[in-house]
Design a protein around this motif. Structure first.
Motif, PDB file in Angstrom:
ATOM      1  N   SER A   1       0.850  -1.186   0.000  1.00 28.77           N
ATOM      2  CA  SER A   1       0.000   0.000   0.000  1.00 28.77           C
ATOM      3  C   SER A   1       0.885   1.234   0.000  1.00 28.77           C
ATOM      4  N   THR A   2       0.560   2.178  -0.863  1.00 33.12           N
ATOM      5  CA  THR A   2       1.297   3.446  -0.888  1.00 33.12           C
ATOM      6  C   THR A   2       0.478   4.569  -0.265  1.00 33.12           C
ATOM      7  N   ASN A   3      -0.654   4.234   0.336  1.00 34.71           N
ATOM      8  CA  ASN A   3      -1.512   5.246   0.955  1.00 34.71           C
ATOM      9  C   ASN A   3      -1.940   4.849   2.373  1.00 34.71           C
ATOM     10  N   ARG A   4      -0.963   4.332   3.149  1.00 37.47           N
ATOM     11  CA  ARG A   4      -1.156   4.013   4.564  1.00 37.47           C
ATOM     12  C   ARG A   4      -2.188   2.919   4.801  1.00 37.47           C
ATOM     13  N   GLY A   5      -2.413   2.063   3.834  1.00 37.27           N
ATOM     14  CA  GLY A   5      -3.327   0.950   4.009  1.00 37.27           C
ATOM     15  C   GLY A   5      -4.720   1.174   3.471  1.00 37.27           C
ATOM     16  N   ASN A   6      -4.995   2.342   2.878  1.00 40.29           N
ATOM     17  CA  ASN A   6      -6.334   2.603   2.339  1.00 40.29           C
ATOM     18  C   ASN A   6      -6.682   1.651   1.202  1.00 40.29           C
ATOM     19  N   SER A   7      -5.678   1.274   0.397  1.00 40.32           N
ATOM     20  CA  SER A   7      -5.885   0.289  -0.663  1.00 40.32           C
ATOM     21  C   SER A   7      -4.596  -0.517  -0.824  1.00 40.32           C
ATOM     22  N   TRP A   8      -4.737  -1.705  -1.405  1.00 41.10           N
ATOM     23  CA  TRP A   8      -3.628  -2.656  -1.490  1.00 41.10           C
ATOM     24  C   TRP A   8      -3.497  -3.239  -2.890  1.00 41.10           C
ATOM     25  N   VAL A   9      -2.255  -3.572  -3.269  1.00 42.95           N
ATOM     26  CA  VAL A   9      -1.961  -4.225  -4.538  1.00 42.95           C
ATOM     27  C   VAL A   9      -1.150  -5.481  -4.231  1.00 42.95           C
ATOM     28  N   ALA A  10      -1.543  -6.599  -4.846  1.00 43.78           N
ATOM     29  CA  ALA A  10      -0.825  -7.861  -4.653  1.00 43.78           C
ATOM     30  C   ALA A  10       0.538  -7.803  -5.344  1.00 43.78           C
TER      31      ALA A  10
END
Length: 186
Positions: A162-171
């Motif tokens: 996550s590059t936004n503190r955990g707001n969204s995630w990429v595998a």
């Protein structure tokens, strides 16, 4: 502690020198006891008198400034007096089995639990779950790089970023599949 003493060297970036070594030990009488050490020789019991838990996962002990943060199988605890007393900080946690802890600073903490990723922006007083884009549940490890990206490892679903503190995630699993990720080092 009379037996079952398991020390390990914590080489993760950002670990304070006085907690470079960690250990878990205990007996049927004492239950699980957590220790930290600067040198692997002189150990300090960090479980304290009102520490309720008897099991602490290896990736769930952090120190930030004068606070020691510990995730356990029954919740999140903070001490600012070297373990003499502990505060439970579980408001908003849906599942209290914490496998990993990371402190970005004195007020922003991250937790990996058997139910996903949680973030607190108020020193652990309240928690929010952030699982958008995650395909697994049991977060076993956490790491943050020097640019602030958060990485989590799962018990059954590889690594996510996550590059936004955990707001969204990429595998990040193109060649990993659904492996168990015990620890992430950056």
């Amino acid at each position: 502690v009379t037996h079952n003493f398991s020390p390990f060297l914590d080489n993760r970036a950002g670990i304070a020198a006085e907690q470079r070594y960690k250990a878990i030990g205990g007996s049927s009488k004492s239950g699980m006891v957590a220790y930290i050490s600067p040198d692997g020789i002189h150990w300090k019991n960090i479980t304290g008198n009102n520490f309720k838990s008897r099991f602490i996962f290896p990736n769930s002990i952090r120190k930030i400034d004068n606070k020691l943060l510990v995730g356990t199988q029954i919740g999140f605890y903070v001490t600012d007096n070297e373990g003499k007393s502990w505060q439970e900080k579980n408001n908003g946690l849906e599942n209290l089995c914490i496998h990993s802890v990371f402190a970005k600073n004195e007020s922003e903490f991250y937790l990996g639990t058997t139910e996903g990723f949680y973030r607190s922006s108020d020193g652990g007083d309240s928690w929010q779950r952030f699982c958008d884009g995650l395909n697994g549940a049991g977060v076993s490890s956490l790491a943050i790089d020097n640019l602030g990206a958060v990485y989590i490892g799962f018990e059954n679903a590889g690594i996510y970023k996550s590059t936004n503190r955990g707001n969204s995630w990429v595998a990040m699993n193109s060649d990993l599949g659904s492996c168990f990720v015990n620890e992430i080092k950056i």
